[in-house]
Scaffold this active site. Structure first.
Site, PDB file in Angstrom:
ATOM      1  N   CYS A  38      -3.805  -4.622  -3.486  1.00 35.01           N
ATOM      2  CA  CYS A  38      -3.020  -4.039  -4.063  1.00 35.01           C
ATOM      3  C   CYS A  38      -1.773  -5.047  -5.549  1.00 35.01           C
ATOM      4  CB  CYS A  38      -2.487  -2.503  -3.664  1.00 35.01           C
ATOM      5  SG  CYS A  38      -1.162  -3.320  -2.919  1.00 35.01           S
ATOM      6  N   CYS A 107      -1.116   0.820   3.630  1.00 36.79           N
ATOM      7  CA  CYS A 107       0.555   0.462   3.275  1.00 36.79           C
ATOM      8  C   CYS A 107       1.561   0.588   4.500  1.00 36.79           C
ATOM      9  CB  CYS A 107       0.653   1.339   1.868  1.00 36.79           C
ATOM     10  SG  CYS A 107      -0.582   2.166   1.394  1.00 36.79           S
TER      11      CYS A 107
HETATM   12 FE1  FES Z   1      -0.433  -1.413  -2.252  1.00 36.79          FE
HETATM   13 FE2  FES Z   1      -0.129   1.265  -1.022  1.00 36.79          FE
HETATM   14  S1  FES Z   1      -1.293   0.960  -2.503  1.00 36.79           S
HETATM   15  S2  FES Z   1       0.817  -1.030  -0.117  1.00 36.79           S
END
Ligand code: FES
Length: 134
Positions: A38, A107
């Site tokens: 991400c 996360c």
């Molecule tokens: Fe990347 Fe939450 S979506 S840490």
């Protein structure tokens, strides 16, 4: 766009009022970790006194769950002995936050991993300091 309603009140509280944000000047250790999937990343600074986490702070460029999890993590480990603090993982963080949506569970890993890096940095710096004193 993030669906905020998927989060518990605890997540929203830590996201909107994150604790222990910032940098520590003359920190004893710094750890940085990023999630390549991400692109979010967390930096954690620590001050260690008598093998306890005397101070801890973080900066997070990430989603609400990552910010909330980092904030909760710093509250959990502050004051702990280093040996106990490195055992704190995403399960404890999730417990402090009530729960995280399944898609957001990863996360809560960033802060514990960045913290582990900060402790390793502290250990290396201490060893070098001790070697230099001999
Ligand atoms: Fe990347 Fe939450 S979506 S840490």
């Amino acid at each position: 766009m993030e669906n905020i309603s998927q989060y518990t009140a605890q997540v929203l509280d830590h996201f909107q009022n994150p604790r222990n944000v910032g940098e520590i000047e003359n920190a004893d250790g710094l750890g940085i970790i990023g999630d390549p999937e991400c692109g979010d990343h967390v930096r954690v600074w620590i001050k260690v006194d008598d093998e306890r986490i005397a101070d801890i702070s973080f900066k997070c460029v990430g989603c609400p769950a990552a910010i909330a999890a980092s904030s909760a993590f710093t509250e959990i480990v502050r004051g702990m002995h280093v040996d106990d603090a490195v055992e704190v993982g995403d399960e404890e963080v999730e417990k402090a936050l009530g729960r995280l949506p399944d898609a957001k569970r990863h996360c809560s890993l960033l802060a514990p991993e960045a913290f582990f890096g900060a402790v390793m940095d502290y250990v290396v710096r201490s060893t070098r300091r001790d070697d230099g004193e001999k």
